[in-house]
Write an enzyme that holds these catalytic residues in place. Sequence first.
Site, PDB file in Angstrom:
ATOM      1  N   HIS A  25     -16.619 -46.123  26.323  1.00 52.69           N
ATOM      2  CA  HIS A  25     -15.503 -46.219  25.379  1.00 52.69           C
ATOM      3  C   HIS A  25     -15.845 -45.389  24.154  1.00 52.69           C
ATOM      4  O   HIS A  25     -16.789 -45.695  23.423  1.00 52.69           O
ATOM      5  CB  HIS A  25     -15.234 -47.678  24.997  1.00 52.69           C
ATOM      6  CG  HIS A  25     -14.512 -48.437  26.075  1.00 52.69           C
ATOM      7  ND1 HIS A  25     -14.697 -49.780  26.294  1.00 52.69           N
ATOM      8  CD2 HIS A  25     -13.604 -48.006  26.993  1.00 52.69           C
ATOM      9  CE1 HIS A  25     -13.915 -50.151  27.310  1.00 52.69           C
ATOM     10  NE2 HIS A  25     -13.257 -49.096  27.758  1.00 52.69           N
ATOM     11  N   GLU A  56     -16.789 -46.620  20.449  1.00 57.22           N
ATOM     12  CA  GLU A  56     -17.831 -47.640  20.268  1.00 57.22           C
ATOM     13  C   GLU A  56     -19.149 -46.961  19.922  1.00 57.22           C
ATOM     14  O   GLU A  56     -20.122 -46.980  20.675  1.00 57.22           O
ATOM     15  CB  GLU A  56     -17.890 -48.520  21.532  1.00 57.22           C
ATOM     16  CG  GLU A  56     -16.558 -49.268  21.723  1.00 57.22           C
ATOM     17  CD  GLU A  56     -16.372 -49.966  23.070  1.00 57.22           C
ATOM     18  OE1 GLU A  56     -17.338 -50.039  23.852  1.00 57.22           O
ATOM     19  OE2 GLU A  56     -15.255 -50.445  23.339  1.00 57.22           O
ATOM     20  N   ARG A  73     -10.304 -44.390  22.553  1.00 53.93           N
ATOM     21  CA  ARG A  73     -11.083 -45.221  23.486  1.00 53.93           C
ATOM     22  C   ARG A  73     -11.244 -44.573  24.873  1.00 53.93           C
ATOM     23  O   ARG A  73     -12.299 -44.652  25.491  1.00 53.93           O
ATOM     24  CB  ARG A  73     -10.353 -46.569  23.635  1.00 53.93           C
ATOM     25  CG  ARG A  73     -10.776 -47.451  24.807  1.00 53.93           C
ATOM     26  CD  ARG A  73      -9.973 -48.741  24.762  1.00 53.93           C
ATOM     27  NE  ARG A  73     -10.040 -49.533  25.975  1.00 53.93           N
ATOM     28  CZ  ARG A  73     -10.765 -50.654  26.110  1.00 53.93           C
ATOM     29  NH1 ARG A  73     -11.520 -51.074  25.122  1.00 53.93           N
ATOM     30  NH2 ARG A  73     -10.737 -51.333  27.234  1.00 53.93           N
ATOM     31  N   HIS A  94     -21.357 -51.755  25.417  1.00 59.30           N
ATOM     32  CA  HIS A  94     -20.065 -51.712  24.728  1.00 59.30           C
ATOM     33  C   HIS A  94     -20.202 -52.345  23.349  1.00 59.30           C
ATOM     34  O   HIS A  94     -21.238 -52.910  23.005  1.00 59.30           O
ATOM     35  CB  HIS A  94     -19.001 -52.494  25.521  1.00 59.30           C
ATOM     36  CG  HIS A  94     -18.534 -51.796  26.760  1.00 59.30           C
ATOM     37  ND1 HIS A  94     -17.321 -51.181  26.852  1.00 59.30           N
ATOM     38  CD2 HIS A  94     -19.139 -51.607  27.962  1.00 59.30           C
ATOM     39  CE1 HIS A  94     -17.185 -50.640  28.050  1.00 59.30           C
ATOM     40  NE2 HIS A  94     -18.274 -50.890  28.756  1.00 59.30           N
ATOM     41  N   GLU A 109     -21.821 -56.492  24.592  1.00 54.87           N
ATOM     42  CA  GLU A 109     -20.867 -56.164  23.531  1.00 54.87           C
ATOM     43  C   GLU A 109     -21.654 -56.290  22.230  1.00 54.87           C
ATOM     44  O   GLU A 109     -21.913 -57.395  21.745  1.00 54.87           O
ATOM     45  CB  GLU A 109     -19.665 -57.122  23.532  1.00 54.87           C
ATOM     46  CG  GLU A 109     -18.787 -57.053  24.774  1.00 54.87           C
ATOM     47  CD  GLU A 109     -17.834 -55.850  24.804  1.00 54.87           C
ATOM     48  OE1 GLU A 109     -17.778 -55.089  23.814  1.00 54.87           O
ATOM     49  OE2 GLU A 109     -17.149 -55.677  25.823  1.00 54.87           O
TER      50      GLU A 109
HETATM   51  O1  0X9 Z   1     -12.382 -54.364  27.785  1.00 51.54           O
HETATM   52  C1  0X9 Z   1     -13.468 -53.865  28.079  1.00 51.54           C
HETATM   53  O2  0X9 Z   1     -13.598 -52.903  28.822  1.00 51.54           O
HETATM   54  C2  0X9 Z   1     -14.735 -54.474  27.491  1.00 51.54           C
HETATM   55  N1  0X9 Z   1     -14.546 -54.814  26.117  1.00 51.54           N
HETATM   56  S1  0X9 Z   1     -14.346 -53.636  25.004  1.00 51.54           S
HETATM   57  O3  0X9 Z   1     -13.997 -54.267  23.750  1.00 51.54           O
HETATM   58  N2  0X9 Z   1     -15.732 -52.913  24.768  1.00 51.54           N
HETATM   59  O4  0X9 Z   1     -13.372 -52.704  25.466  1.00 51.54           O
HETATM   60  C3  0X9 Z   1     -15.060 -55.743  28.257  1.00 51.54           C
HETATM   61  C4  0X9 Z   1     -15.193 -55.558  29.722  1.00 51.54           C
HETATM   62  C5  0X9 Z   1     -16.512 -55.995  30.167  1.00 51.54           C
HETATM   63  N3  0X9 Z   1     -16.849 -55.426  31.396  1.00 51.54           N
HETATM   64  C6  0X9 Z   1     -17.657 -54.367  31.538  1.00 51.54           C
HETATM   65  N4  0X9 Z   1     -18.152 -53.778  30.526  1.00 51.54           N
HETATM   66  N5  0X9 Z   1     -17.905 -53.943  32.740  1.00 51.54           N
HETATM   67 ZN    ZN Z   2     -15.951 -51.022  25.389  1.00 54.36          ZN
END
Ligand code: 0X9
Ligand code: ZN
Length: 324
Positions: free
Chosen positions: A62, A65, A118, A186, A261
């Site tokens: 992303h 981030e 993103r 992330h 995260e």
């Molecule tokens: O929505 C997402 O892709 C992730 N949160 S974010 O705020 N960084 O966009 C969470 C998804 C978790 N799953 C994986 N990372 N595989």
């Molecule tokens: Zn993310």
Amino acid sequence: MTWDAYYELDDIYAWIDDLVATYPTVASTIEGGTSHEGRTIKGIKISHGSGKKIIFIESGIHAREWITPAVTNYIINELLSSTDEETQAAARDFDWYIFPVTNPDGYIWTHTEFRLWRKNRRPFGDEVGVDLNRNWNNNWLGVGSSNVTSSNTYAGPGPFSEAETRTLSEYISSLADDIELYLSMHSSGQLLLLPFGNTTEPLANYYDAMKIGRRAMGALSVRYGTPYTTGNIAEAIYLATGTSIDWVKEALKIPLVYCYELRDRGTYGHLLPADQILPSGEETMDSILEMIHQARRLDYMNSGSGLHASLLTIAFVFVNYVMF
Ligand code: 0X9
Ligand code: ZN
């Protein structure tokens, strides 16, 4: 490279080349794939000898981030130059495959045009970009992803439709037999997520992964008191499908798979100040070392040294033979 500023793609890639020149016997550049605009997804392999099990880190999928490439770079630096014994052992015991920026086109866009971008940068009519963390071939276009091109969670025209996910997934597949731990970086929210994103059911080795993850997050909080919550994607954050960790877990059967995260919990979000890079890097490194330690206690990642494992087996068989 310093830990008080966010760096652009070219700087990160040049730094990787410098590291490889400085540590030629342990570090090498690796190519995880290619982006839509034709850039290399460049990474670094850290290896003190062949035949080790692999720890794989995928970061920066992303674009906005920014803390994730920064922390990942810190981890690379620690593995190569730390004087801490446990860190050196972790560097020695595994082959590390690390990609700080897996969405290079998007990352450049956040530096030049729009800080909060993103997705990747593939155009669809008047709209641009696929959410590369909805494009993996696992429950593709299920809950928590969109078929609308303007959406920030647009899953793409098909599973693995994107150059980044297609090439990177092929690269990961080629290593699958040896990967013991897969980490996806992330931000934000201070969570440690485990598969799967389409259900709260405790699937696969959920209970082991929770135990290891919770203890790793305990270790993370020691240095600066930063609290992290551990849980599967669906229970800890929201339903999401087509994410990298679900595909890696389901398709490749990798034993331990987590998504971090990173900081923070909403004060700055994606605009996390650069003075939080160093503490984030330190506490995340603490947690990875504890993760390895706890995983071994539960009998994961113990094949770190193939020779060690086979000698143990021979000794065990021999003792059994003699005694019984
Ligand atoms: O929505 C997402 O892709 C992730 N949160 S974010 O705020 N960084 O966009 C969470 C998804 C978790 N799953 C994986 N990372 N595989
Ligand atoms: Zn993310």
